[in-house]
Design a protein around this motif. Structure first.
Motif, short mmCIF file in Angstrom:
data_model
loop_
_atom_site.label_atom_id
_atom_site.label_comp_id
_atom_site.label_asym_id
_atom_site.label_seq_id
_atom_site.Cartn_x
_atom_site.Cartn_y
_atom_site.Cartn_z
N VAL A 1 37.81 34.34 25.71
CA VAL A 1 37.46 33.48 26.70
C VAL A 1 36.23 33.46 27.56
O VAL A 1 35.60 32.45 28.37
N ALA A 2 35.43 34.05 27.27
CA ALA A 2 34.28 34.94 28.62
C ALA A 2 33.75 34.41 27.71
O ALA A 2 32.57 34.05 28.47
N ALA A 3 33.54 33.81 26.04
CA ALA A 3 32.34 33.08 25.64
C ALA A 3 32.55 31.83 26.10
O ALA A 3 31.18 30.92 26.06
N HIS A 4 32.63 31.46 26.57
CA HIS A 4 33.48 29.27 25.96
C HIS A 4 34.28 29.63 27.09
O HIS A 4 33.75 28.85 28.11
N ASP A 5 34.94 29.66 28.22
CA ASP A 5 35.88 29.40 29.29
C ASP A 5 35.27 29.65 30.52
O ASP A 5 35.31 28.92 31.26
N LEU A 6 34.90 30.75 30.19
CA LEU A 6 34.22 31.31 31.39
C LEU A 6 32.53 30.55 31.99
O LEU A 6 32.10 30.08 32.53
N GLN A 7 32.13 29.82 30.83
CA GLN A 7 30.73 29.05 30.29
C GLN A 7 31.17 28.04 31.58
O GLN A 7 29.64 27.75 32.32
N GLU A 8 32.08 27.41 31.50
CA GLU A 8 32.17 26.15 32.24
C GLU A 8 31.61 26.04 33.99
O GLU A 8 31.53 25.66 33.96
N PRO A 9 32.44 27.14 34.18
CA PRO A 9 32.44 27.62 36.00
C PRO A 9 30.71 27.22 36.37
O PRO A 9 30.24 27.65 36.62
N LEU A 10 30.34 28.38 35.47
CA LEU A 10 29.35 28.93 35.69
C LEU A 10 28.38 27.87 35.52
O LEU A 10 27.48 27.65 36.25
N ARG A 11 28.14 27.27 34.15
CA ARG A 11 27.40 25.55 34.37
C ARG A 11 27.68 24.64 35.51
O ARG A 11 25.90 24.28 36.45
N LYS A 12 29.08 24.41 35.97
CA LYS A 12 28.72 24.02 37.76
C LYS A 12 28.20 24.21 38.78
O LYS A 12 27.89 23.92 39.37
N MET B 1 24.74 35.87 35.52
CA MET B 1 25.86 36.09 35.25
C MET B 1 26.26 35.71 33.33
O MET B 1 27.02 36.12 32.37
N GLN B 2 25.49 34.07 33.01
CA GLN B 2 26.39 33.63 32.16
C GLN B 2 25.37 34.84 30.41
O GLN B 2 25.73 34.57 30.14
N SER B 3 24.55 34.82 31.13
CA SER B 3 23.78 35.66 30.59
C SER B 3 24.63 37.18 30.14
O SER B 3 24.25 37.91 28.75
N ILE C 1 27.65 37.74 29.97
CA ILE C 1 28.71 37.45 28.98
C ILE C 1 28.43 36.45 28.10
O ILE C 1 28.74 37.37 26.96
N THR C 2 27.02 36.01 27.98
CA THR C 2 26.45 36.65 26.10
C THR C 2 26.29 37.27 25.53
O THR C 2 26.70 37.66 24.38
N ASP C 3 25.77 37.85 25.88
CA ASP C 3 25.84 39.78 25.53
C ASP C 3 26.64 40.16 25.16
O ASP C 3 26.59 40.47 24.61
N LEU C 4 27.96 39.78 25.79
CA LEU C 4 28.86 40.54 25.78
C LEU C 4 30.05 39.93 24.81
O LEU C 4 30.74 40.65 23.98
N SER C 5 29.86 39.01 24.67
CA SER C 5 30.48 38.60 23.44
C SER C 5 30.03 38.60 22.27
O SER C 5 30.36 38.80 21.17
N SER C 6 28.67 38.93 22.17
CA SER C 6 27.47 39.48 21.34
C SER C 6 27.92 40.56 20.44
O SER C 6 28.29 41.48 20.00
N LEU C 7 28.07 41.79 21.89
CA LEU C 7 29.02 43.10 21.49
C LEU C 7 29.89 42.83 20.84
O LEU C 7 30.01 43.81 19.84
N THR C 8 31.49 42.19 21.95
CA THR C 8 32.77 41.70 21.12
C THR C 8 32.66 41.17 19.83
O THR C 8 33.03 41.60 18.54
N SER C 9 31.89 40.83 19.20
CA SER C 9 31.80 39.74 17.72
C SER C 9 30.92 41.14 16.64
O SER C 9 31.40 40.62 15.35
#
Length: 464
Positions: free
Chosen positions: A235-246, A280-282, A284-292
């Motif tokens: 969710v952090a990697a995908h769903d939260l990215q959209e509000p940040l982009r907006k 914040m976007q960066s 979330i990307t790093d957090l996604s990398s860690l959990t992966s």
């Protein structure tokens, strides 16, 4: 659980000691029984030879008188056979009683008396052959007296050997009884100890099964939690990215399309909003990398670290040139691992070395390797001290860190320097390194001093 295992091991040790002591005691009893049994058999053999010698003396007397009366040469033949039998019995008695000095002296006396008796009997036979009268010779009376003397000596040995045989027989029977009882008690004690240990093992097995069930339940809960964390990461990697982009789009629209209606203060606020969204976007990307990294889909293979470092240095060449840094790499080993993760690992460590450099010195980075044991990891796990590792050491001359912050460095989103310090960082690079080393069943150790550089040691286990 460990205490119970110690108790069971102690019970086993005590049981083996008891069994060993009782076994030695039983062997000693058995040896005694065997010893006295041999002595009893020996006494029986001595008595048998004494009886044979007595019979031979009686045969000599009977055949001698028979020849004197009948002058039949058959008696002479029997007489000489009796002589040989007497000598053989006396010789055997002397051979089997060599351990009894007193008895040897008596047998020597018997041997001398018997020899004299035989000589007198031969003289008497010669006298009978040469004399035609029926008068009894002096040799006959001498031989009769010698026979009586020899019989007395044999009877003396016979009586003493009988007493000794009775004593030995009692000792043999005593040790036979003791040996039987000892073996019975030994078997009983062995059965009791075995039963006790069996009960302990059953109890321990039940406790372990119960513990295993509890552990299995915790593993299931942990797996469920892990799956939930992966869902959160997704969710952090995908769903939260959209509000940040907006947020970024709308803040940029206000900044660049409504420039006439926004004063300088609001412009700075919008810029801060935009920068925070980017950060914040960066994160979330790093957090996604860690959990992966917790779910490894890659297959291990042999990785040439020398070749991999060449490509990494080409990628960061621009940063190296900008910083005026020098990077020295010695020969590195081949590692059985996940190539993509190893790229992230060395990239993060080199990026840190360049990022946290001193302003008064150009960065100097050194990468070396050797083979060592796990003594440096003793505080982490004492069992690793005999394990062999490929150790890769990355050192720099940067700003370093205080030793009290070593544990904090590897925690996620933990930064040793504030944003205002001028050192950019999100506090996730070393957490990634720690996770990657865990995936390789290895360890990472940090050392350093403030303003004196940092040193990171990577321990990759050598598979036997």
């Amino acid at each position: 659980m460990k205490k119970r295992l110690i108790i069971i091991a102690g019970a086993f040790s005590i049981s083996f000691l008891i069994m060993g002591a009782l076994s030695l005691f039983s062997i000693e009893r058995l040896n005694k029984y065997t010893y006295f049994s041999r002595l009893t058999d020996k006494s029986g053999f001595v008595l048998e030879k004494i009886f044979g010698a007595e019979k031979s003396i009686r045969d000599i007397d009977r055949t001698e008188r028979g020849y004197m009366i009948t002058k039949d040469t058959m008696y002479v033949r029997f007489l000489y056979n009796s002589f040989d039998s007497l000598r053989n019995n006396i010789r055997d008695l002397k051979e089997i009683t060599t351990d009894n000095a007193e008895l040897q002296r008596t047998i020597t006396l018997i041997n001398a008396t018997a020899s004299t008796r035989i000589a007198a009997a031969k003289d008497n036979v010669a006298y009978v052959d040469s004399n035609k009268t029926s008068t009894l010779s002096k040799y006959y009376f001498d031989s009769r007296q010698l026979m009586i003397d020899c019989s007395k000596l044999l009877r003396k040995i016979h009586d003493s050997e009988n007493i000794l045989k009775d004593k030995r027989l009692r000792e043999e029977q005593l040790y036979e009884t003791l040996t039987t009882r000892t073996i019975k008690w030994l078997l009983l004690l062995f059965c009791l100890i075995t039963l006790f240990l069996l009960i302990l093992l059953i109890i321990e097995l039940k406790n372990r099964m119960k513990f295993q069930e509890q552990l299995q339940a915790k593993v299931i809960d942990l797996r469920r939690s892990h799956e939930e964390l992966q869902e959160i990461a997704f969710v952090a990697a995908h769903d939260l990215q959209e509000p940040l982009r907006k947020i970024q789009i709308f803040s940029n629209m206000l900044l660049y399309q409504k420039t006439d209606f926004i004063d300088e203060t609001n412009r700075e606020n919008l810029q801060r909003i935009n920068n925070s969204a980017l950060r914040m976007q960066s994160l979330i990307t790093d957090l996604s990398s860690l959990t992966s990294l917790t779910k490894v889909d890659e297959v291990k293979k042999e990785v040439d670290l020398n070749r991999m470092l060449q490509f990494i240095l080409l990628d960061i060449d621009e940063k190296v040139v900008d910083k005026g840094a020098t990077v020295t790499v010695s020969y590195l080993p081949f590692i059985n691992g996940f190539e993509n993760q190893l790229k992230i690992l060395f990239n993060a460590l080199l990026d840190n070395a360049l990022k946290f450099s001193r302003t008064d010195a150009k960065p100097a980075i050194s990468i070396t390797s050797d083979v060592t044991n796990g003594m440096e990891l003793f505080d982490i796990n004492p069992n690793l001290k005999q394990q062999k590792f490929n150790r890769i050491i990355i050192t720099d001359n940067g700003i370093g860190f205080e030793k009290q912050f070593i544990a904090k460095m590897f925690q996620i989103f933990q930064r040793l320097h504030q944003q205002e310090s001028g050192y950019d960082g999100k506090g996730i690079g070393l957490a990634l390194c720690l996770r990657i080393m865990a995936n390789h069943e290895g360890y990472i150790v940090a050392d350093g001093h403030s303003q004196q550089g940092a040193c990171f040691k990577l321990f990759f286990p050598i598979e036997s």
